[in-house]
Design a protein around this motif. Structure first.
Motif, short mmCIF file in Angstrom:
data_model
loop_
_atom_site.label_atom_id
_atom_site.label_comp_id
_atom_site.label_asym_id
_atom_site.label_seq_id
_atom_site.Cartn_x
_atom_site.Cartn_y
_atom_site.Cartn_z
N PRO A 9 -5.59 3.19 -16.03
CA PRO A 9 -6.71 2.37 -16.50
C PRO A 9 -7.47 3.14 -17.58
O PRO A 9 -7.60 4.37 -17.49
CB PRO A 9 -7.58 2.20 -15.24
N SER A 207 -2.25 7.10 -8.41
CA SER A 207 -3.32 7.66 -9.25
C SER A 207 -3.09 9.13 -9.58
O SER A 207 -3.50 9.60 -10.64
CB SER A 207 -4.70 7.45 -8.60
N SER A 263 -12.00 4.63 -11.32
CA SER A 263 -10.67 4.00 -11.38
C SER A 263 -9.66 4.88 -12.12
O SER A 263 -8.46 4.65 -12.02
CB SER A 263 -10.76 2.63 -12.07
N ARG A 268 -8.51 8.27 -6.58
CA ARG A 268 -8.76 6.84 -6.40
C ARG A 268 -7.98 6.24 -5.22
O ARG A 268 -8.55 5.63 -4.32
CB ARG A 268 -8.41 6.09 -7.68
N ASP A 269 -6.68 6.43 -5.22
CA ASP A 269 -5.85 5.72 -4.24
C ASP A 269 -6.06 6.24 -2.82
O ASP A 269 -6.08 5.45 -1.86
CB ASP A 269 -4.37 5.79 -4.63
N VAL A 289 -15.30 1.49 -6.43
CA VAL A 289 -14.39 2.08 -7.42
C VAL A 289 -14.93 1.72 -8.79
O VAL A 289 -14.90 0.55 -9.18
CB VAL A 289 -12.94 1.57 -7.25
N ALA A 291 -15.17 1.25 -12.62
CA ALA A 291 -14.20 1.00 -13.70
C ALA A 291 -14.35 2.03 -14.80
O ALA A 291 -15.43 2.24 -15.34
CB ALA A 291 -14.40 -0.40 -14.27
#
Length: 323
Positions: A9, A207, A263, A268-269, A289, A291
Motif C-alpha cells: 500500500p 506485510s 497499513s 500490520r498483518d 489500521v 492508511a
C-alpha cells in the motif's frame, strides 16, 4: 535468490515526505553490527524527555527492584509534582525492537493520561537482547509489574485501574506480560494498550514481504530483532507465547485491548490477526489500521493529519477505559 518483495500500500503523502527526513537518521534495515552504535545515539534523547517532564510539572524517581532471576533492574516512577490520593497506574514497556531503547522511549505519550486521571506511570528498564535473550525482557517486565502492584498503596495506584501499554517491541512485551499476568493469576489489568506491537517471530506474513528495504523497521530489522531475542529458536516450535504472543492459541481471559498500526508496516498483518484472535476468544479489542502509515509514524511525524488521528483514537480509548 528470487525477489519476494510484493507491491505494498502507498505511504500517506504527508508521511512519505516525513520519511525522507527519517531516512537520514535511521536506515530502513538495522543489522546486528549497528546495535552498539544505535544504543549510543538513541532516537529521541533523554534530555528532551526530562525537559518535557519538567516543563509539564512531572517528577520522577528511580527505584532498583529484583528483575528476572533476582538481578537488579531499574524502574522509574513518574507523577505530577505534589500529587496526592490515588489514581490509575500506567505500566509502560518501551520499544526498540528488543535490542535498543530505554525506559524513557515513548513515555511522553502517557503524560496526558497521568495528568488527566491523577495517575502514576511506572516505566521499566528491562534488559535487552542479544546480551539478555528471552525470557529476560518479558520476565523483567512481569517482575516490574508485580512490584508496581505490590507497592500500589505507597505509589497511590488504584489497583482496579492498572493498565499496561507500550509501542513496537514494548507493545509485544505488554501483550506477553498480560499473558503472564493471566496465567500466573495476577496482577489484574484493566486494559492493554498495544501500539503497533511486535508479536510474531516467524517472518511469514504478507506485510513482512511488502516492507523490505523501505520505511522504518523493515523485514531485515525485524529478523535482526527476533534473532537477537531468540537465537536459533526463532521460527521454530520452541518459542513461548510470552516471547511471541502471536503464537498463543488461547487468548481468553485477557483484559480489553487497543491495537493500532499502519497499513504500510511489517507488523500490520500480525496485529490484525491478534485482534481477530482476541475477538474469537470473546475479549474486547479495538483495532485501527491507519492508511499509508509506516512504523512509528506518530513519533517521527506527529504533526501529520494521520498521526493526529492515530493519537486521538488512542486517547479516546484510554478515556473510555478509565472514565
Amino acid at each position: 535468490m528470487t525477489d519476494t518483495t510484493l507491491a505494498r500500500p502507498p505511504f500517506d503523502p504527508e508521511l512519505e515526505a516525513a520519511l525522507a527526513l527519517v531516512g537520514d537518521q535511521l536506515p530502513s534495515t538495522l543489522t546486528p553490527e549497528m546495535i552498539p552504535f544505535l544504543r549510543q545515539s538513541p532516537v529521541g534523547g533523554e534530555e528532551e524527555i526530562f525537559a518535557a517532564l519538567a516543563e509539564r510539572g512531572f517528577t520522577f524517581r528511580d527505584v532498583s527492584i529484583p528483575g528476572h532471576g533476582g538481578d537488579e533492574i531499574v524502574v522509574s516512577v513518574i507523577e505530577k509534582e505534589g500529587r496526592t490520593g490515588t489514581g490509575p497506574g500506567f505500566f509502560h514497556t518501551h520499544g526498540g525492537g528488543m535490542i535498543i531503547g530505554n525506559r524513557w522511549l515513548g513515555v511522553v505519550g502517557f503524560l496526558d493520561w497521568a495528568e488527566r486521571f491523577n495517575g502514576v506511570i511506572v516505566t521499566v528498564e528491562y534488559r535487552l537482547a542479544p546480551e539478555f535473550p528471552d525470557p529476560y525482557p518479558v520476565e523483567d517486565c512481569y517482575a516490574a509489574l508485580l512490584w508496581a502492584a505490590e507497592n500500589a498503596g505507597e505509589l497511590g495506584i488504584d489497583l482496579s485501574r492498572l493498565m499496561i501499554g507500550g509501542g513496537s517491541a514494548g507493545g509485544g512485551l505488554a501483550a506477553g506480560t498480560a499473558l503472564l499476568a493471566r496465567d500466573r493469576r495476577g496482577p489484574e489489568l484493566i486494559g492493554q494498550l498495544l501500539i503497533y506491537p511486535m508479536l510474531d517471530d516467524r517472518d511469514e506474513s504478507v506485510s513482512t514481504r511488502q516492507i523490505d528495504g523501505i520505511g522504518v523497521w523493515d523485514r531485515g530489522s525485524n529478523i535482526t530483532g527476533w534473532t537477537a531475542l531468540l537465537g536459533d529458536r526463532k521460527g521454530t516450535d520452541d518459542v513461548s507465547i510470552y516471547a511471541a504472543p502471536a503464537r498463543a492459541t488461547d487468548l481468553s481471559g485477557l483484559p480489553p485491548a487497543f491495537i493500532d498500526c499502519g497499513s504500510a508496516e511489517v507488523f500490520r498483518d500480525e496485529d490484525v490477526a491478534y485482534a481477530t484472535k482476541l475477538w474469537e476468544a470473546g475479549v474486547q479489542a479495538e483495532l485501527h489500521v491507519w492508511a499509508g502509515g509506516f512504523h512509528g509514524f506518530d513519533m517521527f511525524a506527529p504533526h501529520t493529519a494521520v498521526a493526529q488521528a492515530m493519537l486521538a483514537a488512542r486517547d479516546n480509548w484510554v478515556n473510555r477505559l478509565l472514565s
